[in-house]
Design an enzyme around this catalytic site. Structure first.
Site, PDB file in Angstrom:
ATOM      1  N   CYS A  71       0.869  -1.170   0.000  1.00  0.00           N
ATOM      2  CA  CYS A  71       0.000   0.000   0.000  1.00  0.00           C
ATOM      3  C   CYS A  71       0.909   1.224   0.000  1.00  0.00           C
ATOM      4  O   CYS A  71       1.754   1.364   0.891  1.00  0.00           O
ATOM      5  CB  CYS A  71      -0.863  -0.034   1.257  1.00  0.00           C
ATOM      6  N   THR A  73       0.041   4.325   0.473  1.00  0.00           N
ATOM      7  CA  THR A  73      -0.356   5.228   1.551  1.00  0.00           C
ATOM      8  C   THR A  73       0.264   4.768   2.870  1.00  0.00           C
ATOM      9  O   THR A  73       0.844   5.573   3.618  1.00  0.00           O
ATOM     10  CB  THR A  73      -1.897   5.242   1.668  1.00  0.00           C
ATOM     11  N   CYS A 111      -0.807   3.846  -6.322  1.00  0.00           N
ATOM     12  CA  CYS A 111      -1.763   3.299  -5.347  1.00  0.00           C
ATOM     13  C   CYS A 111      -2.041   1.891  -5.832  1.00  0.00           C
ATOM     14  O   CYS A 111      -2.337   1.695  -7.025  1.00  0.00           O
ATOM     15  CB  CYS A 111      -3.041   4.136  -5.321  1.00  0.00           C
TER      16      CYS A 111
HETATM   17  N1  DGL Z   1      -4.013   0.749  -1.709  1.00  0.00           N
HETATM   18  C1  DGL Z   1      -3.676   1.964  -1.063  1.00  0.00           C
HETATM   19  C2  DGL Z   1      -2.427   2.600  -1.684  1.00  0.00           C
HETATM   20  O1  DGL Z   1      -1.666   1.923  -2.335  1.00  0.00           O
HETATM   21  C3  DGL Z   1      -4.683   3.076  -0.929  1.00  0.00           C
HETATM   22  C4  DGL Z   1      -6.101   2.835  -0.723  1.00  0.00           C
HETATM   23  C5  DGL Z   1      -6.682   3.541   0.479  1.00  0.00           C
HETATM   24  O2  DGL Z   1      -6.883   4.772   0.445  1.00  0.00           O
HETATM   25  O3  DGL Z   1      -6.926   2.825   1.428  1.00  0.00           O
HETATM   26  O4  DGL Z   1      -2.192   3.762  -1.516  1.00  0.00           O
END
Ligand code: DGL
Length: 273
Positions: A73, A75, A184
């Site tokens: 992820c 984030t 993302c």
């Molecule tokens: N999958 C997450 C990323 O790679 C983001 C999704 C979320 O906001 O939870 O940033």
């Protein structure tokens, strides 16, 4: 040889775009995937809260016997990667880095579009990566509010999903970007629509294969790979309900009859949760 599983987590289904590349690169490794769907999306949350979730999940994965942890992820990597490495020294913790370096090498127009959540752009990880690799290249940072949530709901062809995607990609392409980075892990599940909207003159980068290669390299260097004859299996856990995750796995052709369990993790610092 190390037969313990590799732990991998995301706020939801996005990390499965990384998991499938890990399975391709390391077919003999057992994997344990955790989707924090009780807290998805992470994007709009404060970094301190995301850090707290990530610490709880990593502690749980290690408690399940994992030998390494992949933060699938962007984030969570932006908010917590350093914290996790400091908190769990000795454990290989692999995170997502926005693919600014390959993008800067590929662009001819000198303009690179980056699609991500707000927290990813705010993190020091992004600032450092951009500062190191983007000299002479203009980065168009596009915050894609709500897009991960659409993927999470599991219908990439929904007209509302496509309208949102069109708006975000349009903003980036209007600025002349000829390379687009999916920063993302949810967005690769929209790859078909993204390629359609971008057209043949634009390169779209999904960093997941590079992350899987990096993981393989790290485990090999530390002599932590599983033996070649060990059965490769993945288990899936979620802090939400098991049924939607199971349905996503099956409907996207990621697993035929996945083992999915719902797991309640401690809320950690409840003031943050
Ligand atoms: N999958 C997450 C990323 O790679 C983001 C999704 C979320 O906001 O939870 O940033």
């Amino acid at each position: 040889m190390d037969e313990r599983p590799i732990g991998i987590f995301d706020s939801g289904v996005g990390g499965l775009s990384v998991w499938r590349e890990m399975v391709r690169a390391l077919p003999h490794e057992e994997m344990l995937y955790f989707a924090d769907q009780a807290h998805v999306p992470y994007g709009p949350r404060p970094a301190a809260q995301i850090r707290s979730f990530c610490e709880t999940i990593t502690r749980w994965l290690l408690g399940q016997g994992c030998k390494a942890v992949v933060v699938a992820c962007n984030t969570a990597s932006a908010a917590a990667l350093k914290h996790l490495r400091d908190t769990f020294p000795g454990v290989p913790v692999i995170g997502m880095e926005p693919a600014v370096k390959p993008a800067a090498a590929l662009t001819r127009a000198g303009v690179v579009g980056i699609l991500a959540t707000p927290t990813t752009f705010q993190g020091r990880l992004f600032q450092a990566t951009a500062g190191r690799h983007a000299s002479g290249v203009r980065l168009v940072n596009q915050v894609c509010d709500g897009l991960a949530e659409h993927v999470e709901r599991g219908d990439p062809d929904d007209p509302r999903t496509l309208a949102l995607l069109d708006r975000y990609l349009g903003a980036v392409l209007d600025q002349g970007a000829d390379v687009v980075v999916l920063a993302c892990t949810h967005y690769p599940f929209l790859m078909e629509a993204i390629r359609r909207r971008c057209g043949p003159g634009v390169t779209v980068i999904d960093p997941a294969p590079a992350i899987a290669r990096h993981l393989a390299h790290t485990l090999r260097a530390r002599r932590m790979l599983a033996s070649l004859d060990s059965p490769a299996q993945s288990r899936f856990c979620t802090s939400g309900d098991a049924a939607p995750l199971e349905q996503f796995l099956v409907s996207h052709g990621l697993a035929l009859a996945p083992q999915v369990a719902s797991v309640a993790l401690p809320e950690g610092d409840s003031a943050l949760a």
